[in-house]
Design an enzyme around this catalytic site. Structure first.
Site, short mmCIF file in Angstrom:
data_model
loop_
_atom_site.label_atom_id
_atom_site.label_comp_id
_atom_site.label_asym_id
_atom_site.label_seq_id
_atom_site.Cartn_x
_atom_site.Cartn_y
_atom_site.Cartn_z
N ARG A 18 -5.68 -8.27 -14.67
CA ARG A 18 -7.13 -7.95 -14.40
C ARG A 18 -7.20 -6.57 -13.93
NH1 ARG A 18 -9.39 -10.03 -9.60
NH2 ARG A 18 -7.65 -10.93 -8.21
N ASN A 83 2.05 -2.17 -10.32
CA ASN A 83 0.68 -2.00 -9.83
C ASN A 83 0.29 -3.31 -8.94
OD1 ASN A 83 -2.36 -1.67 -10.43
ND2 ASN A 83 -2.10 -3.88 -11.32
N TYR A 147 -1.60 -2.68 5.63
CA TYR A 147 -1.55 -2.11 3.97
C TYR A 147 -1.23 -0.64 4.16
CZ TYR A 147 -3.71 -0.78 -0.30
OH TYR A 147 -3.78 -0.55 -1.80
N LYS A 151 2.34 0.80 2.10
CA LYS A 151 2.05 2.23 1.37
C LYS A 151 2.71 3.34 1.66
CE LYS A 151 -0.61 -0.04 -2.01
NZ LYS A 151 0.00 -0.21 -3.21
#
Length: 229
Positions: A18, A83, A147, A151
Site C-alpha cells: 500500500r 521502502n 526515527y 534514517k
C-alpha cells in the site's frame, strides 16, 4: 534477420502492499518484472489483484533466516527499492529501549541484511539500490529522535555501500512528508487536522524513483531531495 527482445528488468520493492510502495509498483509495472514485498501474502492481495503480472514476495524482513532463504531464490536483480519502514514517534524522555530497538531494527538493520543477502544478484545485474529515506535523514526534530537516528544511519549505509560496490548504483531519496495512511496516523498523534494538500503524493515520489532508475548509465544519482511546495 532475427530480432531478439531485451528481457525486462527485475525489481524488488519492499513495503509494496500500500501507500508509497504500491505507487512505486504501479510506476515500474510497465517496464519491470516485479517482486512485491510485504509481511504476509494476505497484505499483498489487493496490489497483486491490481497488478496481476507481479509476483508476491511475502517475507518478514526481520526474520533473517527467512530473508536469506528468499533472497537465495533470486539469481539476478536489477533494482532493489527499500521502502518498508516504521515511524514510532516520541520524545527522548518518553521513549523506551524497545522503541529505539524496533525502529533501528526495521528501518536500518533489516535493510542492511536484505541488501547483503541480495548482493550476488545485484552484482550479476550491475544493479541499482534505491533507499527511501526521509527529510528526517537530513535533520532531526523534537519527537523524531529514534526515527531520525534510523534514517541518518540509512544514509551512512548508502554512502558506504556506494563506495564498496562500485559496479552498483545506490540512490538515497529524501522525500518530505507524504500523503499516506502512515502520515494520517502521525498527524492524528500530533493532534491537528489532516490536510492532504500539505503533503507530497505517493505518485510524485514514485516518479522520482523512476527518474533515478532512468538516469543513463554514465550518471550516478546519489541523492534526491524532494519537498512539498
Amino acid at each position: 534477420m532475427t530480432v531478439t527482445s531485451t528481457p525486462a528488468q527485475t525489481a524488488l520493492i519492499t513495503g509494496a502492499s500500500r501507500g508509497l510502495g504500491a505507487a512505486i509498483a504501479r510506476e515500474l509495472a510497465p517496464t519491470h518484472e516485479l517482486l512485491l514485498g510485504a509481511r504476509s501474502a494476505d497484505a499483498l492481495k489487493p496490489i497483486l489483484t491490481e497488478l496481476p503480472e507481479a509476483t508476491g514476495w511475502p517475507v518478514a524482513l526481520t526474520d533473517y533466516p527467512a530473508v536469506a532463504a528468499a533472497a537465495a531464490q533470486i539469481p539476478r536483480l536489477d533494482v532493489l527499492v527499500h521502502n518498508a519502514g516504521i515511524a514510532d514517534l516520541g520524545t527522548v524522555a518518553e521513549s523506551s529501549v524497545e522503541q529505539w530497538r524496533e525502529t533501528l531494527e526495521v528501518n536500518l538493520i533489516a535493510v542492511v541484511e536484505l541488501t547483503r543477502a541480495l548482493l550476488p544478484a545485484l552484482r550479476a545485474a550491475n544493479g541499482h539500490v534505491v533507499l527511501i529515506n526521509s527529510g528526517a535523514g537530513l535533520r532531526a526534530h523534537p519527537g523524531w529522535g529514534s526515527y531520525a537516528a534510523s534514517k541518518f544511519g540509512l544514509r551512512a549505509f548508502a554512502d558506504a555501500l556506494r563506495q564498496e560496490e562500485p559496479a552498483l548504483r545506490v540512490t538515497s531519496l529524501f522525500p518530505g512528508r507524504i500523503d499516506t495512511d502512515m502520515q494520517r496516523a502521525i498527524v492524528a498523534d500530533e493532534g491537528r487536522e489532516y490536510r492532504p494538500e500539505e503533503f507530497l503524493t505517493p505518485e510524485t515520489v514514485a516518479g522520482a524513483v523512476r527518474t533515478a532508475l532512468d538516469t543513463p548509465g554514465d550518471g550516478h544519482p546519489t541523492e534526491i531531495v524532494l519537498r512539498p511546495r
